[in-house]
Design an enzyme around this catalytic site. Structure first.
Site, PDB file in Angstrom:
ATOM      1  N   GLY A 261      14.611  98.139  52.764  1.00  0.00           N
ATOM      2  CA  GLY A 261      15.460  97.422  53.702  1.00  0.00           C
ATOM      3  C   GLY A 261      14.556  96.602  54.612  1.00  0.00           C
ATOM      4  N   ARG A 298      17.040  99.414  68.972  1.00  0.00           N
ATOM      5  CA  ARG A 298      15.837 100.050  68.439  1.00  0.00           C
ATOM      6  C   ARG A 298      14.783 100.387  69.499  1.00  0.00           C
ATOM      7  NH1 ARG A 298      12.707  98.763  65.174  1.00  0.00           N
ATOM      8  NH2 ARG A 298      12.799 100.370  63.617  1.00  0.00           N
ATOM      9  N   TYR A 302      14.297 104.262  69.172  1.00  0.00           N
ATOM     10  CA  TYR A 302      13.094 104.662  68.433  1.00  0.00           C
ATOM     11  C   TYR A 302      11.806 104.334  69.187  1.00  0.00           C
ATOM     12  CZ  TYR A 302      16.332 104.588  64.442  1.00  0.00           C
ATOM     13  OH  TYR A 302      17.371 104.785  63.591  1.00  0.00           O
ATOM     14  N   CYS A 328      25.370  98.415  82.046  1.00  0.00           N
ATOM     15  CA  CYS A 328      25.241  99.383  83.123  1.00  0.00           C
ATOM     16  C   CYS A 328      24.706 100.696  82.598  1.00  0.00           C
ATOM     17  CB  CYS A 328      26.569  99.538  83.833  1.00  0.00           C
ATOM     18  SG  CYS A 328      27.022  97.982  84.595  1.00  0.00           S
TER      19      CYS A 328
HETATM   20  C1  PLP Z   1      17.643 103.455  54.866  1.00  0.00           C
HETATM   21  C2  PLP Z   1      17.305 103.728  53.475  1.00  0.00           C
HETATM   22  C3  PLP Z   1      16.409 102.906  52.800  1.00  0.00           C
HETATM   23  C4  PLP Z   1      15.691 101.731  53.433  1.00  0.00           C
HETATM   24  O1  PLP Z   1      14.654 102.127  54.267  1.00  0.00           O
HETATM   25  P1  PLP Z   1      13.684 101.019  54.923  1.00  0.00           P
HETATM   26  O2  PLP Z   1      12.769 101.781  55.778  1.00  0.00           O
HETATM   27  O3  PLP Z   1      14.539 100.073  55.692  1.00  0.00           O
HETATM   28  O4  PLP Z   1      13.007 100.311  53.824  1.00  0.00           O
HETATM   29  C5  PLP Z   1      16.186 103.178  51.472  1.00  0.00           C
HETATM   30  N1  PLP Z   1      16.787 104.220  50.859  1.00  0.00           N
HETATM   31  C6  PLP Z   1      17.655 105.027  51.488  1.00  0.00           C
HETATM   32  C7  PLP Z   1      18.293 106.133  50.739  1.00  0.00           C
HETATM   33  C8  PLP Z   1      17.933 104.820  52.812  1.00  0.00           C
HETATM   34  O5  PLP Z   1      18.780 105.644  53.434  1.00  0.00           O
END
Ligand code: PLP
Length: 401
Positions: A261, A298, A302, A328
């Site tokens: 992702g 984020r 995080y 707020c």
């Molecule tokens: C969130 C997720 C990803 C992607 O992770 P990234 O760190 O954004 O690359 C891939 N596989 C599963 C099963 C996920 O839940």
């Protein structure tokens, strides 16, 4: 994208606004596929949850990507974007049997991550091929918030439960066509990842009808200067070699799958906000922007450090600012950050705003979720309208007292 382009987007579509550079998504996709070019069958399934706008899904789909989905709604989004069901994998965690059956009914690849559902699904649908999510108990990265492979994680079926998995498969005569792992969100150390892969190869030998092995994701991208980044080229070199060797041992050319992702979309995104107030206190100078953790959570969730640039005054003398939001609640984006001198009305750009930014946005404080723009072939394309008051009110029901 140049500063003028970002300013033009903020001018045309207002602030706050997310903007994604299509060429960056494309180059990351190509970088990943070329790192694994020595493997015959490679499948990239983009993790839809990182950034799920259908125009982004369409873009990735035209590049050849499949989709990794975690909810039936994400499956539907991918289908809506024109992705073929056979190019979609459904990798949820803790969802109902019914939801998995609905996804299977749409023709997508099912990935199951617990013994209970595996047994129920296998008993009812022994003919539908299933992938199994394994937890290799390897911790990638140091932050326990985003490491999902270690011993007490809720994700995947423990490798220590292999005998149990095998019993279910034997009793139900179900067909396991893939195995999968997703160890965590940060591959900082390639050796650790390769070690987890060995566990997956070991597991693979227990299944005779595999078509693919899915290595999940966790590719780290830099957020700030000197950040460690996953060396994709080195990982590609080493894992490809080992994968090809494994296929020989297994006696079949399997498909190597990934589901990144962040790697594909994080750096493509900028989040543009406008400075409402510059507030000098005795201890710091606050730059208060027209956003908050309702739009970009984020940093608060995080502790991620997104780069912040003053695109209205990029050459200005640098000063220290605490960049905070307008909701707020404590919503600090950055503390004591060096940024080119800020004036009220300036546009600031947050970097790495492609992954897990818009998709985590909410309506807290009854604010609208921002617009989204795709920068494609040197032109801005609106891909999501900013919400309006109608969106805030549309599902609410005022009862009479
Ligand atoms: C969130 C997720 C990803 C992607 O992770 P990234 O760190 O954004 O690359 C891939 N596989 C599963 C099963 C996920 O839940």
């Amino acid at each position: 994208m140049k500063h003028q382009d970002l300013l033009a987007v903020a001018e045309q579509y207002g602030s706050p606004v997310y903007v994604y550079d299509a060429s960056k998504i494309e180059s990351q996709y190509k970088r990943l596929t070329s790192a694994f070019k020595k493997v015959k069958h490679v499948k990239i399934n983009y993790a839809v949850k990182a950034l799920s706008n259908i125009s982004v899904l369409k873009l990735l789909s035209t590049l050849g990507s499949g989709m990794d989905t975690v909810s039936i709604q994400e499956v539907r989004l991918a289908l809506e974007a024109g992705v073929l069901p056979e190019k979609i994998i459904f990798t949820p965690n803790g969802v109902s049997l019914e939801e998995i059956e609905r996804a299977a009914g749409l023709g997508v690849q099912i990935n199951i991550d617990n013994l209970s559902i595996l047994e129920q699904f296998g008993t009812k649908h022994p003919d539908i091929p299933v992938c199994i999510r394994i937890n290799p108990h390897v911790m990638a990265g140091g932050n326990t918030n985003i490491s999902v492979g270690h011993i007490d994680s809720k994700f995947g079926i423990s490798i220590h439960q292999m005998p149990h998995i095998e019993r279910i498969v034997k009793n139900t005569k179900m067909n396991i066509n893939g195995i999968h792992m997703h160890t965590g969100s940060d591959i900082l150390d390639i050796e650790v990842f390769l070690y987890a892969s060995e566990i997956l190869f070991q597991t693979a030998t227990h299944f005779k009808n595999l078509e693919f092995i899915d290595f999940g994701s966790g590719f780290k991208v830099p957020y700030k200067k000197d950040d460690i980044e996953t060396n994709i080229e080195e990982l590609g070199e080493k894992l490809s070699k080992r994968f090809n060797q494994f296929c020989k041992e297994y006696g079949k050319e399997l498909t190597l799958a990934f589901e990144p992702g962040k790697f594909l979309v994080s750096e493509a995104g900028k989040f543009l906000v406008k400075v409402n107030v510059v507030k000098q206190t005795t201890s710091t100078v606050f730059a208060q922007v027209d956003s908050g953790f309702n739009h970009l959570i984020r940093p608060m969730l995080y502790g991620s450090e997104h780069g912040i640039e003053n695109v209205s005054n990029p050459k200005g003398k640098e000063r220290f600012y605490s960049v905070v939001g307008y909701i707020c609640e404590t919503d600090t984006f950055a503390n004591n950050r060096r940024i080119a001198e800020i004036h009220e009305g300036d546009i600031l750009a947050f970097s790495n705003a492609g992954a897990y930014c818009f998709t985590m946005a909410s309506n807290y404080n009854s604010r609208y979720r921002p617009a989204e723009v795709l920068w494609y072939k040197d032109e801005a394309h609106l891909i999501r309208k900013r919400e309006t008051f109608d969106d805030i009110i549309k599902n609410q029901i005022a009862i009479t007292f």
